[in-house]
Design a protein around this motif. Structure first.
Motif, PDB file in Angstrom:
ATOM      1  N   UNK A 279       0.820  -1.211   0.000  1.00 54.97           N
ATOM      2  CA  UNK A 279       0.000   0.000   0.000  1.00 54.97           C
ATOM      3  C   UNK A 279       0.856   1.266   0.000  1.00 54.97           C
ATOM      4  N   UNK A 280       2.136   1.139  -0.267  1.00 57.01           N
ATOM      5  CA  UNK A 280       3.047   2.273  -0.167  1.00 57.01           C
ATOM      6  C   UNK A 280       2.717   3.447  -1.067  1.00 57.01           C
ATOM      7  N   UNK A 281       2.093   3.202  -2.215  1.00 60.11           N
ATOM      8  CA  UNK A 281       1.844   4.285  -3.156  1.00 60.11           C
ATOM      9  C   UNK A 281       0.458   4.886  -3.090  1.00 60.11           C
ATOM     10  N   UNK A 282      -0.331   4.547  -2.061  1.00 64.60           N
ATOM     11  CA  UNK A 282      -1.702   5.057  -1.991  1.00 64.60           C
ATOM     12  C   UNK A 282      -2.022   5.549  -0.582  1.00 64.60           C
ATOM     13  N   UNK A 283      -3.031   6.410  -0.499  1.00 64.78           N
ATOM     14  CA  UNK A 283      -3.479   6.908   0.800  1.00 64.78           C
ATOM     15  C   UNK A 283      -4.630   6.042   1.299  1.00 64.78           C
ATOM     16  N   UNK A 284      -4.525   5.579   2.532  1.00 68.53           N
ATOM     17  CA  UNK A 284      -5.530   4.692   3.098  1.00 68.53           C
ATOM     18  C   UNK A 284      -6.434   5.451   4.060  1.00 68.53           C
ATOM     19  N   UNK A 285      -7.624   4.905   4.266  1.00 63.60           N
ATOM     20  CA  UNK A 285      -8.497   5.407   5.321  1.00 63.60           C
ATOM     21  C   UNK A 285      -9.020   4.212   6.111  1.00 63.60           C
ATOM     22  N   UNK A 286      -8.139   3.688   6.962  1.00 63.27           N
ATOM     23  CA  UNK A 286      -8.516   2.594   7.851  1.00 63.27           C
ATOM     24  C   UNK A 286      -9.520   3.131   8.863  1.00 63.27           C
ATOM     25  N   UNK A 287     -10.634   2.405   9.059  1.00 67.09           N
ATOM     26  CA  UNK A 287     -11.672   2.901   9.962  1.00 67.09           C
ATOM     27  C   UNK A 287     -12.502   1.737  10.488  1.00 67.09           C
ATOM     28  N   UNK A 288     -13.269   1.948  11.565  1.00 68.90           N
ATOM     29  CA  UNK A 288     -13.983   0.838  12.214  1.00 68.90           C
ATOM     30  C   UNK A 288     -14.980   0.106  11.317  1.00 68.90           C
ATOM     31  N   UNK A 289     -15.495   0.744  10.274  1.00 68.26           N
ATOM     32  CA  UNK A 289     -16.465   0.071   9.411  1.00 68.26           C
ATOM     33  C   UNK A 289     -15.840  -1.071   8.610  1.00 68.26           C
ATOM     34  N   UNK A 290     -14.524  -1.034   8.447  1.00 66.70           N
ATOM     35  CA  UNK A 290     -13.859  -2.068   7.658  1.00 66.70           C
ATOM     36  C   UNK A 290     -13.899  -3.441   8.316  1.00 66.70           C
ATOM     37  N   UNK A 291     -14.013  -3.501   9.629  1.00 70.57           N
ATOM     38  CA  UNK A 291     -13.933  -4.782  10.345  1.00 70.57           C
ATOM     39  C   UNK A 291     -15.310  -5.364  10.640  1.00 70.57           C
ATOM     40  N   UNK A 292     -16.333  -4.863   9.989  1.00 68.51           N
ATOM     41  CA  UNK A 292     -17.699  -5.344  10.191  1.00 68.51           C
ATOM     42  C   UNK A 292     -18.080  -6.328   9.084  1.00 68.51           C
ATOM     43  N   UNK A 293     -18.649  -7.470   9.497  1.00 72.47           N
ATOM     44  CA  UNK A 293     -19.189  -8.446   8.563  1.00 72.47           C
ATOM     45  C   UNK A 293     -20.683  -8.183   8.389  1.00 72.47           C
ATOM     46  N   UNK A 294     -21.101  -7.931   7.150  1.00 73.40           N
ATOM     47  CA  UNK A 294     -22.501  -7.721   6.802  1.00 73.40           C
ATOM     48  C   UNK A 294     -23.046  -9.028   6.240  1.00 73.40           C
TER      49      UNK A 294
END
Length: 346
Positions: A279-294
């Protein structure tokens, strides 16, 4: 008062509507090798409740790129154009690079079964299949029948599997949409979709507005079963973290961006946090919604997919891709591709 042994645990990663009515479960990665890694928390959650669990993957790997010994636990037909189905296990042989030098060390299912063997001391074969909708359905139905499966859960590391077809961006839809259509046609087993990694598909053009719109429409069809978060104090999280560390060491060229992002989110990291060198060449937005299973019923997801009928007869993955492209080109010519909605952007 002491808790009854029959009371439900305080933490549960799989909805009771699924958990309470299943005994033999096939967990399948939706599209691409690493999607099956997103099923590992569910694997351990189901096993903890005494369920028999099998793992499958709608794979990128050529099915003749490796060889495996006979499998005693299930009788499978030989690999064929009609039923492109096989499995990989810890005793499989695979020369790195194999048939396609481009992929080099890439073989997520191979490393997964070796992690089970070397770290967890378990022999867990990973069933693998690939192709168009007709082949995927044949392969998955063969597994349902051979393993006496009563429940199939397709797991997507991302949310592009929820796209209908006319959204401005579909992410990487080829394998995902084919798998959804195929799974919706299975018989003798209930089928569901579980998505984790909300926001990750932004990199490939998926807009959150349309993901939430899809879930709202599935809810109106009474196909939405709720959401469950992967918590850092859970056994399921610890197992996934162990797997990710194993992959980082043994498949250094291809560590999974989805898996590392989901685990980072579950562990409480936020914003442009990066633990994966890819992921070195991109900007990330890690956030709590990512760890939710729908969780959603497969029929409700497939029923709203406008591409469903067009994809039904596809016989190869190239068929799927060209069908999607032609369908969208025709829609675009009539001005029927939906507008961008930048108002909701993570």
């Amino acid at each position: 008062m002491a808790a009854s042994s029959e009371q439900q645990p305080m933490y549960q990663l799989v909805p009771e509507e699924i958990m309470g009515q299943c005994n033999r479960v096939l967990l399948c990665g939706c599209g691409g090798g690493y999607d099956v890694y997103s099923a590992i928390p569910l694997f351990y959650a189901l096993k903890a409740r005494g369920k028999q669990v099998f793992l499958g993957s709608n794979t990128f790997i050529f099915l003749d790129a490796f060889s495996s010994p006979p499998l005693s636990s299930a009788h499978l037909p030989p690999v064929s154009d009609e039923t492109p189905l096989t499995y990989v296990c810890a005793d499989s042989t695979w020369p790195p690079g194999g048939k396609d030098d481009y992929w080099g060390e890439y073989f997520p299912e191979f490393y997964l079964t070796h992690w089970f063997k070397k770290v967890e001391n378990q022999d867990v074969p990973i069933f693998m299949f690939r192709g168009g909708v007709r082949q995927l359905r044949s392969a998955m139905q063969t597994l349902v029948d051979a393993l006496n499966v009563d429940t199939v859960i397709i797991v997507d590391g991302g949310t592009d599997s929820l796209m209908s077809g006319d959204e401005p961006g579909l992410g990487t839809p080829t394998e995902d949409l084919a798998c959804i259509v195929a799974a919706s046609r299975l018989t003798r087993a209930r089928s569901f979709l579980s998505c984790v990694g909300f926001g990750l598909d932004t990199f490939h053009g998926v807009e959150h507005y349309y993901v939430l719109k899809a879930i709202a429409e599935v809810t109106r069809a009474r196909g939405y079963l709720g959401l469950h978060a992967l918590l850092p104090q859970s056994t399921e999280f610890q197992k996934s973290r162990s797997l990710q560390e194993y992959i980082n060491t043994n498949a250094r060229d291809f560590p999974s961006i989805v898996c590392s992002s989901v685990l980072d989110a579950a562990d409480g990291h936020f914003g442009d946090h990066r633990s994966n060198p890819r992921t070195g060449g991109s900007e990330l937005f890690i956030n709590p919604l990512m760890s939710i299973y729908w969780y959603l019923t497969m029929e409700a997801v497939a029923s709203r997919m406008q591409l469903r009928e067009a994809l039904e007869g596809t016989t190869t993955i190239q068929d799927v891709q060209s069908t999607i492209e032609a369908w969208r080109k025709a829609k675009a010519a009539k001005g029927e591709i939906l507008d961008h909605h930048p108002t909701l952007k993570l």
